[in-house]
Design an enzyme around this catalytic site. Structure first.
Site, mmCIF file in Angstrom:
data_model
loop_
_atom_site.group_PDB
_atom_site.id
_atom_site.type_symbol
_atom_site.label_atom_id
_atom_site.label_comp_id
_atom_site.label_asym_id
_atom_site.label_seq_id
_atom_site.Cartn_x
_atom_site.Cartn_y
_atom_site.Cartn_z
ATOM 1 N N SER A 270 0.855 -1.198 0.000
ATOM 2 C CA SER A 270 0.000 0.000 0.000
ATOM 3 C C SER A 270 0.884 1.237 0.000
ATOM 4 C CB SER A 270 -0.878 0.026 1.256
ATOM 5 O OG SER A 270 -1.490 1.292 1.401
ATOM 6 N N TYR B 22 -2.901 -1.116 9.933
ATOM 7 C CA TYR B 22 -2.869 -1.422 8.497
ATOM 8 C C TYR B 22 -1.504 -1.056 7.910
ATOM 9 C CZ TYR B 22 -4.121 -1.067 3.494
ATOM 10 O OH TYR B 22 -4.160 -1.196 2.125
HETATM 11 P P1 NAP Z 1 -11.329 -5.603 -2.039
HETATM 12 O O1 NAP Z 1 -12.148 -5.107 -3.177
HETATM 13 O O2 NAP Z 1 -11.894 -5.574 -0.657
HETATM 14 O O3 NAP Z 1 -10.838 -7.089 -2.375
HETATM 15 C C1 NAP Z 1 -10.111 -7.832 -1.450
HETATM 16 C C2 NAP Z 1 -10.489 -9.292 -1.599
HETATM 17 O O4 NAP Z 1 -9.684 -10.044 -0.682
HETATM 18 C C3 NAP Z 1 -11.951 -9.554 -1.221
HETATM 19 O O5 NAP Z 1 -12.567 -10.440 -2.143
HETATM 20 C C4 NAP Z 1 -11.827 -10.183 0.148
HETATM 21 O O6 NAP Z 1 -12.882 -11.084 0.480
HETATM 22 C C5 NAP Z 1 -10.523 -10.931 0.025
HETATM 23 N N1 NAP Z 1 -9.991 -11.254 1.342
HETATM 24 C C6 NAP Z 1 -10.013 -10.478 2.455
HETATM 25 N N2 NAP Z 1 -9.478 -11.127 3.488
HETATM 26 C C7 NAP Z 1 -9.114 -12.356 3.029
HETATM 27 C C8 NAP Z 1 -8.527 -13.484 3.635
HETATM 28 N N3 NAP Z 1 -8.232 -13.491 4.936
HETATM 29 N N4 NAP Z 1 -8.283 -14.573 2.875
HETATM 30 C C9 NAP Z 1 -8.600 -14.594 1.561
HETATM 31 N N5 NAP Z 1 -9.186 -13.550 0.922
HETATM 32 C C10 NAP Z 1 -9.446 -12.442 1.656
HETATM 33 O O7 NAP Z 1 -9.965 -4.790 -1.942
HETATM 34 P P2 NAP Z 1 -8.991 -4.102 -3.044
HETATM 35 O O8 NAP Z 1 -9.173 -2.641 -2.918
HETATM 36 O O9 NAP Z 1 -9.080 -4.776 -4.344
HETATM 37 O O10 NAP Z 1 -7.582 -4.427 -2.347
HETATM 38 C C11 NAP Z 1 -6.714 -5.451 -2.782
HETATM 39 C C12 NAP Z 1 -5.367 -5.246 -2.097
HETATM 40 O O11 NAP Z 1 -4.848 -3.962 -2.453
HETATM 41 C C13 NAP Z 1 -5.446 -5.288 -0.571
HETATM 42 O O12 NAP Z 1 -4.317 -5.962 -0.053
HETATM 43 C C14 NAP Z 1 -5.385 -3.822 -0.192
HETATM 44 O O13 NAP Z 1 -4.851 -3.609 1.100
HETATM 45 C C15 NAP Z 1 -4.475 -3.268 -1.277
HETATM 46 N N6 NAP Z 1 -4.627 -1.821 -1.470
HETATM 47 C C16 NAP Z 1 -5.762 -1.305 -2.047
HETATM 48 C C17 NAP Z 1 -5.849 0.074 -2.228
HETATM 49 C C18 NAP Z 1 -7.048 0.719 -2.869
HETATM 50 O O14 NAP Z 1 -7.022 1.949 -3.052
HETATM 51 N N7 NAP Z 1 -8.094 -0.006 -3.246
HETATM 52 C C19 NAP Z 1 -4.803 0.909 -1.813
HETATM 53 C C20 NAP Z 1 -3.697 0.354 -1.228
HETATM 54 C C21 NAP Z 1 -3.612 -1.032 -1.066
HETATM 55 P P3 NAP Z 1 -14.074 -10.556 1.439
HETATM 56 O O15 NAP Z 1 -14.834 -9.585 0.587
HETATM 57 O O16 NAP Z 1 -14.828 -11.806 1.781
HETATM 58 O O17 NAP Z 1 -13.413 -9.903 2.610
#
Ligand code: NAP
Length: 251
Positions: free
Chosen positions: A141, A154
């Site tokens: 992140s 986080y």
């Molecule tokens: P998202 O839409 O919430 O997708 C995350 C996916 O991971 C969801 O399907 C979730 O399932 C699954 N997940 C959560 N906990 C899990 C576990 N313990 N085991 C297996 N699967 C799990 O999030 P995203 O925004 O695409 O984020 C993806 C990654 O990018 C994350 O690591 C996040 O920290 C990082 N990130 C995102 C941003 C941003 O701006 N979006 C910025 C910085 C970093 P559930 O829905 O069932 O929880």
């Protein structure tokens, strides 16, 4: 790509993970879509297969549980072949004032965001070592670069993932395995929209987009494109790196 390779994408059922799974499918990888949310994983695997890619869902798997990870990786290995690409993308977000972070909240954040990638990497590295080739991409992140108020747990977990990336890259480099991290910043996904809805962003997504040098939020496909490069053959000299994809919000 000459030989068929299998890629495992954690959190592949939503947002950035979905985009990465679809992109790697388009690039010719057999893709294992692993997610805690079984229906979401299945939806993405079906979407990939409808496009003609080889993909399978591995749903209901919690990356913070080593037993579940090991069992899922064995299943991936048996059905799709040795895992030569791992994208550690599954992650939790969270906003709490520092003094309100309980031990349980802290432990869960570290378990999913840091222990999860550790378990997944330990489960697949033997396949990579045997092949003499492998690619690991950890989705951290941009907050690990900048810090972020009310997200100490986080940010600490994601900064830990950056450290894991750098150390593991040194150890695995001689065996043909690269390890890099993409720290996304402000990508329009269900996670970001949920934070907006709960008033946790300090403004709307549109407001933040105006403050972003490229004047838009990130798209999951922006992260997938960087990931596609890092797992490619031609990225073999890129390892231990932090490849920011954030519209210029962090430099
Ligand atoms: P998202 O839409 O919430 O997708 C995350 C996916 O991971 C969801 O399907 C979730 O399932 C699954 N997940 C959560 N906990 C899990 C576990 N313990 N085991 C297996 N699967 C799990 O999030 P995203 O925004 O695409 O984020 C993806 C990654 O990018 C994350 O690591 C996040 O920290 C990082 N990130 C995102 C941003 C941003 O701006 N979006 C910025 C910085 C970093 P559930 O829905 O069932 O929880």
């Amino acid at each position: 790509m000459s030989l068929r390779r299998t890629a495992l994408v954690t959190g592949g059922g939503s947002g950035i993970g979905r985009a990465i799974a679809l992109r790697l499918g388009a690039d010719g990888f057999a893709t294992a879509v692993l997610d805690l949310d079984a229906e979401a994983a299945e939806r993405v695997a079906v979407e990939a297969r409808d496009k003609g890619y080889e993909a399978r869902a591995f749903g209901g798997v919690d990356v913070s549980d080593r037993g579940q990870v090991d069992a899922a990786v064995r299943e991936v290995h048996d059905s799709l072949g040795p895992v030569l690409v791992l994208v550690n993308n599954a992650g939790l977000t969270g906003f709490k004032k520092f003094l309100h972070i309980t031990d349980e909240i802290w432990d869960r954040m570290l378990a999913v965001n840091l222990s999860g990638p550790f378990y997944c990497a330990q489960a697949v590295v033997p396949d990579m070592v045997e092949a003499g080739w492998g690619r690991i991409v950890n989705i951290s992140s941009s907050s690990a670069q900048s810090g972020q108020q009310f997200m100490t747990h986080y940010v600490a977990s994601k900064a830990g993932l950056v450290g894991l990336t750098k150390a593991l890259a040194l150890e695995l480099g001689p065996q043909g395995i690269t390890v890099n991290t993409i720290p996304p910043g402000f990508v329009d996904t269900p996670m970001l929209r949920a934070s907006e809805e709960h008033g946790l962003l300090g403004g709307t997504v549109d407001h933040h987009a105006e403050l972003t040098p490229v004047r838009r939020p990130g798209r999951p496909e922006d992260i997938a494109a960087a990931c596609a490069f890092l797992v490619s053959e031609e990225a073999g000299y890129v390892t231990g790196q932090v490849i920011g994809v954030n519209g210029g919000r962090n430099t």
